[in-house]
Design an enzyme around this catalytic site. Structure first.
Site, PDB file in Angstrom:
ATOM      1  CE  LYS A 271      51.416 -27.129 -39.329  1.00 44.91           C
ATOM      2  NZ  LYS A 271      50.447 -26.229 -38.677  1.00 44.91           N
ATOM      3  NE  ARG A 345      39.945 -26.881 -40.144  1.00 48.35           N
ATOM      4  CZ  ARG A 345      39.991 -25.697 -39.557  1.00 48.35           C
ATOM      5  NH1 ARG A 345      39.094 -24.768 -39.838  1.00 48.35           N
ATOM      6  NH2 ARG A 345      40.929 -25.425 -38.665  1.00 48.35           N
TER       7      ARG A 345
HETATM    8  N1  BES Z   1      48.160 -29.926 -37.041  1.00 50.78           N
HETATM    9  C1  BES Z   1      47.804 -28.557 -36.944  1.00 50.78           C
HETATM   10  C2  BES Z   1      47.373 -28.149 -35.527  1.00 50.78           C
HETATM   11  C3  BES Z   1      48.453 -28.183 -34.489  1.00 50.78           C
HETATM   12  C4  BES Z   1      49.211 -27.053 -34.224  1.00 50.78           C
HETATM   13  C5  BES Z   1      48.681 -29.329 -33.755  1.00 50.78           C
HETATM   14  C6  BES Z   1      50.193 -27.104 -33.254  1.00 50.78           C
HETATM   15  C7  BES Z   1      49.661 -29.377 -32.774  1.00 50.78           C
HETATM   16  C8  BES Z   1      50.425 -28.263 -32.529  1.00 50.78           C
HETATM   17  C9  BES Z   1      46.640 -28.263 -37.871  1.00 50.78           C
HETATM   18  O1  BES Z   1      46.595 -29.004 -39.044  1.00 50.78           O
HETATM   19  C10 BES Z   1      46.780 -26.844 -38.294  1.00 50.78           C
HETATM   20  O2  BES Z   1      47.721 -26.530 -38.944  1.00 50.78           O
HETATM   21  N2  BES Z   1      45.831 -26.018 -37.891  1.00 50.78           N
HETATM   22  C11 BES Z   1      45.857 -24.633 -38.228  1.00 50.78           C
HETATM   23  C12 BES Z   1      44.498 -24.266 -38.761  1.00 50.78           C
HETATM   24  C13 BES Z   1      44.421 -22.905 -39.349  1.00 50.78           C
HETATM   25  C14 BES Z   1      45.231 -22.806 -40.599  1.00 50.78           C
HETATM   26  C15 BES Z   1      42.969 -22.602 -39.657  1.00 50.78           C
HETATM   27  C16 BES Z   1      46.158 -23.858 -36.965  1.00 50.78           C
HETATM   28  O3  BES Z   1      45.685 -24.235 -35.893  1.00 50.78           O
HETATM   29  O4  BES Z   1      46.933 -22.910 -37.044  1.00 50.78           O
HETATM   30 MN    MN Z   2      47.743 -28.166 -40.585  1.00 51.70          MN
END
Ligand code: BES
Ligand code: MN
Ligand code: ZN
Length: 496
Positions: A271, A345
């Protein structure tokens, strides 16, 4: 804060808090207050309009003692959460100057006919107002009183229901503050084992069963997706199994699964750093499950409640799962990991499959801070709700209304399923298509519930932490606990 229920204030009470909603008989309420304080009613009517969180202070002497009345506005038609937050805000702002002997009065016709819901919300709010987010501050010196007494004043006829409501408010507030601590804790203080220890302690205290699977056991059981996410982490995963059973017959079995990612770096699909620190709260779903189990046990609900938490960090290492890797899962399906940041997931897939196989719950609910997409869709005003069961949605919506913890339903149409097709494995964890990400994530989870007929997935990415007046940064909300407890109480009422 120590509470007692009375129908008349004792002489030692230094200040009365009088919560008041904006409604037509405001005049009557203010007249009664004015009479008690011996001050001119017309001035109060002019100065206090009962807007949300408006505070007006009256000073008077009674038998040579100086006293205060705090008129506390609740706004128009306040929901329980509004009442709670008004009291929380009141205490939070004036902790330093608040007298030690308080009264919370409903004796001025300033509550609904049955004041119990307000009593619960007020007591809960008063306690949460004292919540201290400064977990690791070395200078703990506090201004003002640290010990408070609070007399909850209601009409004699409401004594029984108000006493119960008061205890409920206390119970919720204590569980919620613990959950806040857990969600607000940074990842170096909050490992998968810390979540497990929390569950173990809570289980001991409130009499429910907790079993924690360690890495070896997780391997043996074949929770392969959890292992795959954990590969890059220095800290071993845990799989927490909580089980509350009532003394008598359980009316239903409820299965709860919570995403317990103690920190989400994204893994090798790393990230950006700007907001990465918030990923310490990527166990908000787990926190909701922990809190709900504790509350179900405290309230001795006549339900069998099972809470499952796959817990791990999602970290970066030479041996981390890499984009493109194909992994296994508890159910047996193979998964191509296109994006290691879609880790929630993966671990939920194992949690859901485990829940279905071992407990055959009547209702299966998972909660997860799952997608940024859900935040882009609903903002921080509602969580995403996905379900294959309209009746379940109806009941959850009713609970959302009652508790103020909002969810909004998004579709699970099979059209979205093709996004999960993989060339090399049974399915992939991300399509590469950023649109409708919350929905495709839910479709992914659906692949692991074995056609369970009453499943609900709550994407609480935008709800687990929130901006508020109670902290400088986003902080824990405890979202989900009140909602799930309310839902379960509804189930009980309907079955009884
Ligand atoms: N934990 C994150 C989702 C999230 C983002 C929670 C911001 C709270 C605040 C999750 O694991 C994630 O990174 N999701 C990705 C999925 C994508 C790579 C398909 C997302 O939502 O960007
Ligand atoms: Mn994630
Ligand atoms: Zn995550």
């Amino acid at each position: 804060m120590h509470f007692s229920l009375l129908h008349q204030a004792t002489p030692s009470t230094e200040a009365l808090i009088v919560p008041i909603a904006q409604k037509t008989d405001l005049d009557t309420i203010l007249s009664l207050v004015a009479e008690q304080a011996g001050v001119p009613v017309d001035l109060i009517k002019n100065d206090f309009k009962a807007a949300a969180k408006e505070v007006h202070t009256l000073y008077f002497t009674e038998k040579n003692q100086s006293k205060r009345i705090f008129l506390l506005g609740l706004g128009e038609a306040p929901r329980t959460l509004d009442v709670l937050n008004a009291l929380r805000s009141f205490v939070f702002k004036r902790k330093a100057s608040l007298p030690a002997n308080l009264g919370l009065s409903f004796l001025f016709k300033n509550a609904p006919e049955n004041p119990a819901p307000w009593v619960e919300a007020c007591v809960n709010g008063l306690l949460l107002g004292l919540y201290d987010i400064g977990l690791y501050k070395t200078d703990k010196k506090q201004e003002g009183n640290t010990e408070f007494r609070c007399e909850v004043l209601v009409d004699k006829s409401h004594k029984a229901s108000a006493t119960e409501a008061m205890q409920l408010g206390e119970a919720f507030a204590h569980t919620h503050s613990q959950i806040f601590d857990l969600v607000n804790a940074p990842a170096n203080k909050k490992t998968p084992q810390v979540l497990a220890d929390w569950a173990i302690n809570s289980g001991k205290q409130y009499g429910y069963k907790v079993e924690v699977f360690d890495e070896k056991k997780i391997q043996e059981l074949g929770l392969h997706a959890l292992i795959a996410v954990n590969r890059g982490s220095e800290r071993p995963p845990t799989f927490i199994v909580m089980e509350y059973k009532p003394k008598g017959k359980a009316l239903r079995t409820i299965g709860l699964v919570g995403k317990g990612v103690t920190f989400d770096t994204g893994g090798l699909s790393i990230k950006p750093s700007t907001n990465m620190h918030f990923m310490k709260s990527d166990m908000g779903g787990a926190a909701a499950v922990l809190g709900t189990l504790e509350m179900a046990a405290k309230l001795k609900l006549p339900l069998h409640v099972v809470g499952l938490i796959p817990a791990t960090e999602n970290s970066v290492d030479a041996i981390s799962t890499k984009p493109g890797d194909v992994i296994g899962s508890y159910l047996g399906k193979t998964i191509e990991v296109i994006d290691t940041d879609a880790e929630g997931r993966l671990i939920l897939a194992d949690g859901l499959a485990y829940a279905v196989k071992h407990y055959k719950p009547d209702v299966l609910v998972d909660l997860a801070t799952l997608t940024g997409s859900c935040i882009r869709t609903l903002g921080t005003y509602a969580g995403g709700l996905f379900s294959n069961n309209d009746e379940l949605v109806g009941k959850l919506y009713a609970s959302c209304d009652r508790t103020g913890e909002r969810l909004w339903r998004l579709p699970l149409w099979d059209d979205y399923k093709k996004e999960l097709k993989s060339d090399v494995a049974d399915l992939k964890n991300f399509s590469g298509n950023p649109s409708a990400g919350a929905i495709t994530a839910a479709k992914f989870l659906e692949e692991f519930i074995e056609k369970h007929p009453a499943w609900a997935h709550m994407d609480i990415a935008g709800m687990a932490v929130a901006d508020s007046e109670f902290a400088l940064q986003k902080s824990a909300t405890g979202f989900g606990v009140r909602l799930l407890i309310d839902y379960m109480k509804g189930l009980i009422a309907e079955t009884a």
